[in-house]
Design a protein around this motif. Structure first.
Motif, PDB file in Angstrom:
ATOM      1  N   SER A 173      36.585  37.490  27.146  1.00  0.00           N
ATOM      2  CA  SER A 173      35.825  38.047  26.033  1.00  0.00           C
ATOM      3  C   SER A 173      36.671  37.905  24.770  1.00  0.00           C
ATOM      4  CB  SER A 173      35.511  39.517  26.318  1.00  0.00           C
ATOM      5  OG  SER A 173      34.799  40.079  25.251  1.00  0.00           O
ATOM      6  N   ILE A 174      36.106  37.241  23.775  1.00  0.00           N
ATOM      7  CA  ILE A 174      36.832  36.972  22.529  1.00  0.00           C
ATOM      8  C   ILE A 174      36.056  37.623  21.384  1.00  0.00           C
ATOM      9  CG2 ILE A 174      37.777  35.205  21.003  1.00  0.00           C
ATOM     10  CD1 ILE A 174      37.533  33.249  23.449  1.00  0.00           C
ATOM     11  N   ASN A 175      36.705  38.517  20.666  1.00  0.00           N
ATOM     12  CA  ASN A 175      36.052  39.170  19.530  1.00  0.00           C
ATOM     13  C   ASN A 175      35.881  38.187  18.382  1.00  0.00           C
ATOM     14  OD1 ASN A 175      35.906  41.743  20.756  1.00  0.00           O
ATOM     15  ND2 ASN A 175      38.051  42.091  20.258  1.00  0.00           N
ATOM     16  N   GLY A 184      37.376  39.434  34.554  1.00  0.00           N
ATOM     17  CA  GLY A 184      37.886  38.527  33.536  1.00  0.00           C
ATOM     18  C   GLY A 184      38.905  39.224  32.668  1.00  0.00           C
ATOM     19  N   PHE A 185      38.909  38.833  31.388  1.00  0.00           N
ATOM     20  CA  PHE A 185      39.909  39.339  30.456  1.00  0.00           C
ATOM     21  C   PHE A 185      39.291  39.536  29.076  1.00  0.00           C
ATOM     22  CE2 PHE A 185      41.885  36.468  33.471  1.00  0.00           C
ATOM     23  CZ  PHE A 185      42.949  37.204  33.957  1.00  0.00           C
ATOM     24  N   GLU A 186      39.926  40.394  28.307  1.00  0.00           N
ATOM     25  CA  GLU A 186      39.622  40.477  26.879  1.00  0.00           C
ATOM     26  C   GLU A 186      40.832  39.920  26.143  1.00  0.00           C
ATOM     27  OE1 GLU A 186      38.377  43.549  23.299  1.00  0.00           O
ATOM     28  OE2 GLU A 186      38.967  44.377  25.231  1.00  0.00           O
ATOM     29  N   GLY A 240      38.980  21.965  28.064  1.00  0.00           N
ATOM     30  CA  GLY A 240      38.324  21.946  29.368  1.00  0.00           C
ATOM     31  C   GLY A 240      37.761  23.304  29.768  1.00  0.00           C
ATOM     32  N   VAL A 241      37.096  23.961  28.835  1.00  0.00           N
ATOM     33  CA  VAL A 241      36.565  25.305  29.051  1.00  0.00           C
ATOM     34  C   VAL A 241      35.041  25.231  29.108  1.00  0.00           C
ATOM     35  CG1 VAL A 241      36.354  27.599  28.017  1.00  0.00           C
ATOM     36  CG2 VAL A 241      38.541  26.393  27.927  1.00  0.00           C
ATOM     37  N   ALA A 242      34.457  25.822  30.131  1.00  0.00           N
ATOM     38  CA  ALA A 242      32.997  25.841  30.276  1.00  0.00           C
ATOM     39  C   ALA A 242      32.399  26.958  29.430  1.00  0.00           C
ATOM     40  CB  ALA A 242      32.625  26.054  31.740  1.00  0.00           C
ATOM     41  N   CYS A 243      31.124  26.831  29.114  1.00  0.00           N
ATOM     42  CA  CYS A 243      30.424  27.882  28.342  1.00  0.00           C
ATOM     43  C   CYS A 243      30.496  29.226  29.053  1.00  0.00           C
ATOM     44  CB  CYS A 243      28.966  27.495  28.143  1.00  0.00           C
ATOM     45  SG  CYS A 243      28.728  26.068  27.079  1.00  0.00           S
ATOM     46  N   THR A 244      30.456  29.217  30.355  1.00  0.00           N
ATOM     47  CA  THR A 244      30.468  30.463  31.110  1.00  0.00           C
ATOM     48  C   THR A 244      31.857  31.107  31.185  1.00  0.00           C
ATOM     49  OG1 THR A 244      30.762  29.190  33.154  1.00  0.00           O
ATOM     50  CG2 THR A 244      28.491  29.826  32.546  1.00  0.00           C
ATOM     51  N   ASP A 245      32.874  30.387  30.735  1.00  0.00           N
ATOM     52  CA  ASP A 245      34.246  30.917  30.761  1.00  0.00           C
ATOM     53  C   ASP A 245      34.538  31.879  29.615  1.00  0.00           C
ATOM     54  OD1 ASP A 245      34.715  29.340  32.969  1.00  0.00           O
ATOM     55  OD2 ASP A 245      35.845  27.811  31.889  1.00  0.00           O
ATOM     56  N   ILE A 246      33.689  31.882  28.590  1.00  0.00           N
ATOM     57  CA  ILE A 246      33.942  32.765  27.447  1.00  0.00           C
ATOM     58  C   ILE A 246      32.719  33.588  27.117  1.00  0.00           C
ATOM     59  CG2 ILE A 246      35.678  31.250  26.406  1.00  0.00           C
ATOM     60  CD1 ILE A 246      33.520  30.403  24.359  1.00  0.00           C
ATOM     61  N   ARG A 247      32.981  34.742  26.496  1.00  0.00           N
ATOM     62  CA  ARG A 247      31.948  35.608  25.940  1.00  0.00           C
ATOM     63  C   ARG A 247      32.428  36.014  24.555  1.00  0.00           C
ATOM     64  NH1 ARG A 247      30.104  39.477  30.968  1.00  0.00           N
ATOM     65  NH2 ARG A 247      29.512  37.772  32.335  1.00  0.00           N
ATOM     66  N   LEU A 248      31.517  35.965  23.634  1.00  0.00           N
ATOM     67  CA  LEU A 248      31.881  36.328  22.258  1.00  0.00           C
ATOM     68  C   LEU A 248      31.396  37.722  21.941  1.00  0.00           C
ATOM     69  CD1 LEU A 248      30.978  32.980  20.468  1.00  0.00           C
ATOM     70  CD2 LEU A 248      33.156  33.671  21.462  1.00  0.00           C
ATOM     71  N   ILE A 307      39.593  42.859  32.659  1.00  0.00           N
ATOM     72  CA  ILE A 307      38.295  43.538  32.685  1.00  0.00           C
ATOM     73  C   ILE A 307      37.934  43.720  34.155  1.00  0.00           C
ATOM     74  CG2 ILE A 307      35.836  43.374  32.132  1.00  0.00           C
ATOM     75  CD1 ILE A 307      36.651  41.633  29.708  1.00  0.00           C
ATOM     76  N   VAL A 308      37.594  44.933  34.529  1.00  0.00           N
ATOM     77  CA  VAL A 308      37.316  45.265  35.931  1.00  0.00           C
ATOM     78  C   VAL A 308      35.858  45.690  36.082  1.00  0.00           C
ATOM     79  CG1 VAL A 308      37.943  46.825  37.827  1.00  0.00           C
ATOM     80  CG2 VAL A 308      39.713  45.976  36.270  1.00  0.00           C
ATOM     81  N   ARG A 309      35.196  45.179  37.116  1.00  0.00           N
ATOM     82  CA  ARG A 309      33.833  45.619  37.436  1.00  0.00           C
ATOM     83  C   ARG A 309      33.911  47.009  38.046  1.00  0.00           C
ATOM     84  NH1 ARG A 309      33.917  40.563  39.520  1.00  0.00           N
ATOM     85  NH2 ARG A 309      32.738  39.025  38.369  1.00  0.00           N
TER      86      ARG A 309
END
Length: 172
Positions: A139-141, A78-80, A164-172, A68-70
């Motif tokens: 980003s996880i669907n 990040g990544f999808e 060992g994953v923080a809340c900010t490391d993922i987006r649903l 994922i690119v700004r």
């Protein structure tokens, strides 16, 4: 269309059930006349559903990560996480061919659990290897079937803790 080629009542009932299934998929208050090609579609669907059950048990799914690119500065955000079914005889299968069946059969929850686990395992590995950058996310669907599952939040928290994953490391 039912005709003289039917010898057994069971065949008529089976094909009527197929037409009923097709009508229900199209929405409420619909009637659908059976056509022979419908049987092939339903048989293929049941085959995929059966193979999907086996694939989940054998964990035949893989997650691939698309960058994922700004757009503002073209930096990496990040990544999808994208799932593919690594079928033992057909190779990689697109989610377009199995996700709808997983949703309608109720298998989407287990598929979703496996995807969350694989994605968070990868994030945890990237953290351990020093590859993860501050501000990145994956980003996880998540399907509607998962969202109504009362245990989703607990599953996510358990996976975050395990990998060992923080809340900010993922987006649903």
């Amino acid at each position: 269309m039912f005709d003289a080629t039917y010898v057994r009542v069971d065949d008529v009932v089976r094909d009527a059930d197929t037409a009923l299934h097709m009508a229900k998929r199209g929405g409420r208050n619909r009637a659908v006349a059976f056509e022979h090609h419908m049987r092939d579609a339903i048989e293929q669907r049941f085959k995929v559903e059966s193979e999907l059950t086996q694939a989940l048990a054998q964990r035949q799914f893989e997650v691939f990560f698309q960058p994922i690119v700004r757009l503002t500065d073209l930096s990496h955000a990040g990544f999808e996480a994208l799932v593919r079914w690594k079928h033992p005889t057909h190779g990689y299968i697109s989610p377009a061919e199995f996700v709808e069946i997983a949703e309608e059969s109720g298998q989407i929850r287990e598929l979703g659990r496996q995807i969350l686990d694989m994605a968070m395992q990868a994030i945890g590995t990237w953290h351990q290897q020093g590859l993860w950058q501050p501000g990145w996310y994956v980003s996880i669907n998540v399907s509607g079937g998962q969202l109504v599952d009362d245990s989703l939040l607990q599953e996510i928290e358990a996976l975050q803790s395990r990998h060992g994953v923080a809340c900010t490391d993922i987006r649903l």
